[in-house]
Write an enzyme that holds these catalytic residues in place. Structure first.
Site, PDB file in Angstrom:
ATOM      1  N   CYS A 113      57.204 -89.689 -96.239  1.00 30.66           N
ATOM      2  CA  CYS A 113      57.290 -89.187 -97.613  1.00 30.66           C
ATOM      3  C   CYS A 113      56.432 -87.932 -97.756  1.00 30.66           C
ATOM      4  O   CYS A 113      56.825 -86.871 -97.286  1.00 30.66           O
ATOM      5  CB  CYS A 113      56.907 -90.266 -98.614  1.00 30.66           C
ATOM      6  SG  CYS A 113      55.455 -91.228 -98.172  1.00 30.66           S
ATOM      7  N   SER A 114      55.265 -88.043 -98.374  1.00 32.31           N
ATOM      8  CA  SER A 114      54.484 -86.824 -98.609  1.00 32.31           C
ATOM      9  C   SER A 114      52.992 -87.128 -98.665  1.00 32.31           C
ATOM     10  O   SER A 114      52.256 -86.485 -99.396  1.00 32.31           O
ATOM     11  CB  SER A 114      54.924 -86.187 -99.921  1.00 32.31           C
ATOM     12  OG  SER A 114      54.789 -87.136-100.968  1.00 32.31           O
ATOM     13  N   CYS A 115      52.519 -88.109 -97.898  1.00 34.11           N
ATOM     14  CA  CYS A 115      51.100 -88.465 -97.921  1.00 34.11           C
ATOM     15  C   CYS A 115      50.259 -87.262 -97.516  1.00 34.11           C
ATOM     16  O   CYS A 115      50.580 -86.564 -96.553  1.00 34.11           O
ATOM     17  CB  CYS A 115      50.842 -89.639 -96.982  1.00 34.11           C
ATOM     18  SG  CYS A 115      51.754 -91.116 -97.483  1.00 34.11           S
TER      19      CYS A 115
HETATM   20 FE    FE Z   1      53.865 -90.064 -97.343  1.00 34.92          FE
END
Ligand code: FE
Length: 205
Positions: A113-115
Site C-alpha cells: 500500500c503506502s506505509c
Molecule cells: Fe503500506
C-alpha cells in the site's frame, strides 16, 4: 486543504480526481453523522502537511553525519535515536535506519500500500503510493532510479526494503564529499526527501 495533485486550470477552476471526490464525499457524510470533527481533521492534516515533514528526517540524517555515536545508535535502534530528537508519533513507532555505503544503495517501497515514516518524512508523495512505483521498485530498481535521474557507480548493489504496518525505513544517504567544514544545519539543507527514500541523492554543497 492544499493538495499537490489538485491542478489549477487557466480558467481558475480546479479539478479533483476520483479519489479526491470520494474522500470529500466520505468526509461530508462522516461530518454530517457527527463521527468526525472537521476542526480536528484539519488539525491533523495541517500537522502532517506543514509541521511534520522531510525536514525532520533531514535533521536526523545531519546528526548522523556529524556525530558518529548518534549514527551508531540510529543504526542500532532507530526508533529511540529518532525519538531523542523529538520526532515520534503515528506511523513511526518502529523505525529502522538503513545506511548507504560505497557498496550498497538502499531504496524503500511499500509494495502492499503506502506505509511511510510520517514523523520523519511527513506524508508520502503521490508517486510513492502509485502502482507503477510499488511494483517496479522491486522488479527493476535500477530502472526506477534512472527515471528519478539517479545514476549509481557501476557495481553498486541496490537493496530494496518493503515497508509494512510494523516497520518503517529511513535511508541514511552518504554524506557528500566536500562537506567536512559544514555544521548540522548546513548539512541538513543538503538532505532531500527523496534521498531518505532512496530515490534520490543528497544535494552537493
Ligand atoms: Fe503500506
Amino acid at each position: 486543504m492544499a493538495h499537490d495533485h489538485e491542478h489549477d486550470h487557466a480558467d481558475g477552476h480546479s479539478e479533483l480526481d476520483e479519489t479526491e471526490l470520494r474522500v470529500r464525499a466520505l468526509q461530508t457524510v462522516l461530518e454530517q453523522k457527527g463521527y468526525i470533527d472537521p476542526a480536528a481533521l484539519d488539525e491533523i492534516v495541517d500537522t502532517y502537511q506543514t509541521r511534520v515533514g522531510p525536514r525532520n528526517g533531514a535533521q536526523v540524517v545531519a546528526r548522523a553525519w556529524a556525530d558518529p555515536a548518534f549514527r551508531d545508535w540510529l543504526l542500532r535502534d532507530a526508533s529511540a535515536a529518532i525519538a531523542s530528537l523529538g520526532y515520534t508519533g503515528r506511523q513511526g513507532e518502529h523505525m529502522v535506519a538503513v545506511e548507504n555505503t560505497d557498496e550498497v544503495h538502499n531504496m524503500v517501497v511499500c509494495t502492499l500500500c503506502s506505509c511511510y515514516p510520517w514523523p520523519v518524512l511527513g506524508l508520502p508523495p503521490v508517486w510513492y503510493k502509485s502502482a507503477p512505483y510499488r511494483s517496479r521498485a522491486v522488479r527493476d530498481p535500477h530502472g526506477v532510479l534512472a527515471d528519478f535521474g539517479v545514476t549509481l557507480p557501476p557495481g553498486k548493489q541496490v537493496r530494496v526494503w518493503d515497508s509494512t504496518a510494523e516497520v518503517r525505513y529511513l535511508v541514511i544517504p552518504q554524506r557528500p564529499a566536500g562537506t567536512e567544514g559544514l555544521g548540522e544545519a548546513q548539512l541538513a539543507a543538503l538532505v532531500t526527501r527523496d534521498s531518505m527514500i532512496g530515490t534520490g541523492l543528497p544535494r552537493l554543497p
